[in-house]
Motif scaffolding. Structure first.
Motif, PDB file in Angstrom:
ATOM      1  N   ARG A 273      11.703   3.016   2.648  1.00 57.22           N
ATOM      2  CA  ARG A 273      11.943   2.235   1.433  1.00 57.22           C
ATOM      3  C   ARG A 273      11.948   3.117   0.180  1.00 57.22           C
ATOM      4  O   ARG A 273      11.655   2.648  -0.914  1.00 57.22           O
ATOM      5  N   SER A 274      12.277   4.367   0.334  1.00 57.22           N
ATOM      6  CA  SER A 274      12.203   5.296  -0.801  1.00 57.22           C
ATOM      7  C   SER A 274      13.040   4.850  -1.987  1.00 57.22           C
ATOM      8  O   SER A 274      12.598   4.958  -3.135  1.00 57.22           O
ATOM      9  N   GLU A 275      14.240   4.338  -1.756  1.00 59.59           N
ATOM     10  CA  GLU A 275      15.077   3.894  -2.869  1.00 59.59           C
ATOM     11  C   GLU A 275      14.427   2.721  -3.599  1.00 59.59           C
ATOM     12  O   GLU A 275      14.425   2.677  -4.836  1.00 59.59           O
ATOM     13  N   ASP A 276      13.878   1.781  -2.851  1.00 59.15           N
ATOM     14  CA  ASP A 276      13.190   0.643  -3.471  1.00 59.15           C
ATOM     15  C   ASP A 276      11.975   1.103  -4.263  1.00 59.15           C
ATOM     16  O   ASP A 276      11.759   0.670  -5.399  1.00 59.15           O
ATOM     17  N   PHE A 277      11.158   1.963  -3.660  1.00 63.80           N
ATOM     18  CA  PHE A 277       9.937   2.433  -4.321  1.00 63.80           C
ATOM     19  C   PHE A 277      10.274   3.234  -5.581  1.00 63.80           C
ATOM     20  O   PHE A 277       9.655   3.041  -6.625  1.00 63.80           O
TER      21      PHE A 277
ATOM     22  N   ALA B  41       0.826  -1.209   0.000  1.00 60.57           N
ATOM     23  CA  ALA B  41       0.000   0.000   0.000  1.00 60.57           C
ATOM     24  C   ALA B  41       0.857   1.254   0.000  1.00 60.57           C
ATOM     25  O   ALA B  41       0.551   2.231  -0.698  1.00 60.57           O
ATOM     26  N   MET B  42       1.938   1.236   0.751  1.00 60.57           N
ATOM     27  CA  MET B  42       2.829   2.396   0.789  1.00 60.57           C
ATOM     28  C   MET B  42       3.502   2.603  -0.568  1.00 60.57           C
ATOM     29  O   MET B  42       3.665   3.732  -1.027  1.00 60.57           O
ATOM     30  N   GLN B  43       3.890   1.510  -1.226  1.00 55.98           N
ATOM     31  CA  GLN B  43       4.490   1.640  -2.550  1.00 55.98           C
ATOM     32  C   GLN B  43       3.474   2.184  -3.547  1.00 55.98           C
ATOM     33  O   GLN B  43       3.805   3.065  -4.351  1.00 55.98           O
TER      34      GLN B  43
ATOM     35  N   TYR C   2      13.747  15.659 -10.719  1.00 53.89           N
ATOM     36  CA  TYR C   2      14.752  15.404  -9.685  1.00 53.89           C
ATOM     37  C   TYR C   2      14.057  14.762  -8.497  1.00 53.89           C
ATOM     38  O   TYR C   2      13.061  15.293  -7.994  1.00 53.89           O
ATOM     39  N   PHE C   3      14.580  13.627  -8.062  1.00 56.05           N
ATOM     40  CA  PHE C   3      13.998  12.890  -6.943  1.00 56.05           C
ATOM     41  C   PHE C   3      15.072  12.640  -5.900  1.00 56.05           C
ATOM     42  O   PHE C   3      16.166  12.204  -6.222  1.00 56.05           O
ATOM     43  N   ASP C   4      14.733  12.939  -4.659  1.00 52.07           N
ATOM     44  CA  ASP C   4      15.654  12.771  -3.544  1.00 52.07           C
ATOM     45  C   ASP C   4      15.193  11.597  -2.697  1.00 52.07           C
ATOM     46  O   ASP C   4      14.022  11.514  -2.323  1.00 52.07           O
TER      47      ASP C   4
END
Length: 85
Positions: A48-52, A20-22, A39-41
């Motif tokens: 899990r930002s890098e995974d998403f 759900a978060m993804q 641009y995304f940081d």
């Protein structure tokens, strides 16, 4: 942090599963892309930002030439995406 500050509504659902978060992250990324954001940081310490983000980029078929991604490295992350640490 953020959820505790009364911003739970921004997550779009009471479901806090990884799936759900993804899904919510991808909705936000889709809208950002539509609005011209390129641009995304992210960082491992952002959950899990890098995974998403990586999965979203692959799903969209975007190439490294299409976006700029900022991340953090050079430190040891120990929380393992747990809120009780």
């Amino acid at each position: 942090g953020y959820i505790n500050l009364g911003r739970v509504e921004d997550l779009g659902s009471a479901d806090r599963s990884v799936e759900a978060m993804q899904l919510r992250a991808w909705e936000v990324l889709d809208e950002a892309w539509r609005l011209g954001v390129r641009y995304f940081d992210c960082a491992r310490s952002y959950g899990r930002s890098e995974d998403f983000l990586g999965a979203w980029l692959r799903q969209k078929g975007l190439r490294k030439e299409d976006v700029a991604v900022g991340s953090k490295w050079g430190y040891r992350y120990t929380a393992d995406w747990r809120g009780d640490t």
